[in-house]
Design an enzyme around this catalytic site. Structure first.
Site, PDB file in Angstrom:
ATOM      1  N   TYR A 141       0.822  -1.216   0.000  1.00  0.00           N
ATOM      2  CA  TYR A 141       0.000   0.000   0.000  1.00  0.00           C
ATOM      3  C   TYR A 141       0.857   1.267   0.000  1.00  0.00           C
ATOM      4  CZ  TYR A 141      -3.952  -3.041   1.154  1.00  0.00           C
ATOM      5  OH  TYR A 141      -4.902  -4.024   1.131  1.00  0.00           O
ATOM      6  N   LYS A 191       3.371 -15.682   2.521  1.00  0.00           N
ATOM      7  CA  LYS A 191       3.270 -16.403   1.244  1.00  0.00           C
ATOM      8  C   LYS A 191       4.711 -16.741   0.852  1.00  0.00           C
ATOM      9  CE  LYS A 191       0.962 -17.785  -2.438  1.00  0.00           C
ATOM     10  NZ  LYS A 191       0.166 -19.030  -2.399  1.00  0.00           N
ATOM     11  N   ASP A 223      -3.067 -18.303   1.641  1.00  0.00           N
ATOM     12  CA  ASP A 223      -4.212 -18.935   0.968  1.00  0.00           C
ATOM     13  C   ASP A 223      -4.827 -20.015   1.856  1.00  0.00           C
ATOM     14  OD1 ASP A 223      -1.686 -19.977   0.556  1.00  0.00           O
ATOM     15  OD2 ASP A 223      -2.029 -20.659  -1.490  1.00  0.00           O
ATOM     16  N   ASP A 247      -5.349  -6.941   5.743  1.00  0.00           N
ATOM     17  CA  ASP A 247      -6.515  -6.174   5.319  1.00  0.00           C
ATOM     18  C   ASP A 247      -7.617  -7.136   4.869  1.00  0.00           C
ATOM     19  OD1 ASP A 247      -8.187  -4.198   4.455  1.00  0.00           O
ATOM     20  OD2 ASP A 247      -6.950  -3.531   2.789  1.00  0.00           O
ATOM     21  N   ASP A 251     -11.167  -8.754   7.272  1.00  0.00           N
ATOM     22  CA  ASP A 251     -12.560  -8.597   6.835  1.00  0.00           C
ATOM     23  C   ASP A 251     -13.245  -9.955   6.772  1.00  0.00           C
ATOM     24  OD1 ASP A 251     -12.433  -5.862   6.653  1.00  0.00           O
ATOM     25  OD2 ASP A 251     -13.416  -5.792   4.687  1.00  0.00           O
TER      26      ASP A 251
END
Ligand code: NAD
Length: 362
Positions: A141, A191, A223, A247, A251
């Site tokens: 980001y 990852k 994942d 992020d 959620d």
């Protein structure tokens, strides 16, 4: 004791839910003999309206001079066009950077009375009680290059996933410290099978682990983690991960607790410890909810629980933080609900009534 708290109501339902937090904090102040001085400032769409900027300089200065910052939410559909010159959400990224808030902490806990209020089966969610630690100021980001470009193949774009070891180490330490206070189990999500930044992350996690021999460290690929969060969420306790993975996963995890309206968060500029104060920004995980703005049905519990986190991490008042969490528990145990967590046909309270019910329990 006396504290200065900057209040950023923001947009949409933000000011309404923040008002209920203040109601509860005032009840705490009265009971335990503290004075919370609330000073309002502008952030998001309301700030753009008044000053042209999503984070006015005056707001940042005021926040830096406070003991803690309480935020409602930002976001207004008026600024949704990709051509809008300033967006309310840019104020959020700017305030996190401006206050040096590198650690986002999001507890996700199922209240037993609400076990039938989620989209998942009760047996899957009934024991959910986890805390996410998300790195907040680095990675894709923020890192550069981050741009659009044109070349012989046409339009292109690039974002950069980059971390330095000091950024990784400090967020992992937050994870280990929190794990130490809970079940001493830390899950680090990365990852590392594909990404260089994740390989560095995993390497540093193993190094920091040496300072926490009492904590078990477990690595899970992002994942797989997204799958386990739905299939066996109660096996997680403290989870730590980088900015974008956090992020997305937080959620996903928010759905385990029934409603966005139940989930608090803290963003910290330091490593939380029992008796030290560190600047933090406290906000519900949800946004400005334009679809229900002005209807008086927003659930204020996420913001009230965020105030409890503020007492614990920024003001070093753990007993008072416990009092808020117990009051919320008691209200829910009495069957008090807002519309978002009500069962079909169940009577529900308005935003202000729910806040008053929790304040009364204090
Ligand atoms: P949202 O979280 O605002 O709403 C998602 C859904 O959850 C909506 O149906 C909403 O009614 C419901 N909801 C949210 N909070 C609730 C509450 N307290 N009580 C009851 N129901 C609640 O997400 P969105 O609709 O994707 O975004 C709306 C705006 O908020 C956008 O502009 C977005 O950029 C912004 N946003 C801001 C933040 C923040 O301030 N930290 C976070 C997420 C989204």
């Amino acid at each position: 004791m006396e504290f200065k708290i900057t209040v950023l109501g923001g947009d949409g339902i933000g000011p309404d839910v923040v008002a209920e937090s203040i109601k509860v904090l005032d009840a705490v102040g009265k009971k335990y003999g503290h004075k919370f001085n609330f000073e309002k400032a502008l952030l998001g769409g309301v700030a753009i309206e008044a000053t042209g900027q999503a984070l006015p300089e005056q707001t940042l200065r005021q926040c830096l001079a406070s003991d803690a910052v309480l935020l409602g939410a930002v976001g207004d559909p008026k600024y949704d066009s990709p051509n809008a010159p300033v967006k309310p959400e840019s104020g959020l990224l700017a305030i996190r950077q401006g206050l040096g808030l590198f650690a986002n902490i999001r507890p996700v806990k199922m209240f037993s009375k609400l076990v039938n209020s989620t989209a998942l089966k009760p047996e899957i969610v009934k024991d959910v009680d986890m805390v996410f630690v998300r790195e907040l100021t680095g990675s894709v980001y923020f890192a550069t290059p981050k741009k659009r470009f044109n070349d012989e193949r046409g339009r292109g774009a690039v974002d950069t996933m980059q971390y330095h070891e000091d950024e990784i180490e400090r967020i992992l330490r937050v994870g280990f410290e929190l794990a130490r206070k809970r079940s001493k189990k830390l899950t680090s999500i990365d990852k590392a099978n594909v990404l260089k930044s994740s390989q560095l992350w995993r390497e540093i996690a193993e190094e920091v682990k040496k300072d926490y021999p009492d904590v078990t460290l477990n690595h899970v690929l992002v994942d797989a983690a997204s799958m386990y969060l739905i299939s066996r969420p109660s096996t997680f306790d403290v989870l730590v991960t980088e900015n974008m993975f956090g992020d997305i996963l937080t959620d996903e995890a928010s759905m385990l607790a029934g409603s966005m309206g139940m989930l608090p968060s803290a963003s910290l500029a330091g490593i939380p410890s029992d008796n030290t104060r560190c600047l933090g920004l406290y906000e519900p995980c949800h946004g400005s909810a334009p679809d229900i703005t002005g209807l008086g049905i927003a659930n204020p519990i996420a913001t009230i629980l965020s105030a409890a986190m503020m007492l614990r991490y920024s003001l070093a008042l753990p007993k008072e933080a416990d009092a808020i969490e117990k009051a919320v528990n008691a209200a829910i145990a009495d069957g008090l609900v807002t519309k978002d967590i009500a069962q079909v046909g169940q009577k529900y309270l308005a935003t202000g009534q729910m806040g008053s019910a929790v304040a009364d329990k204090i």
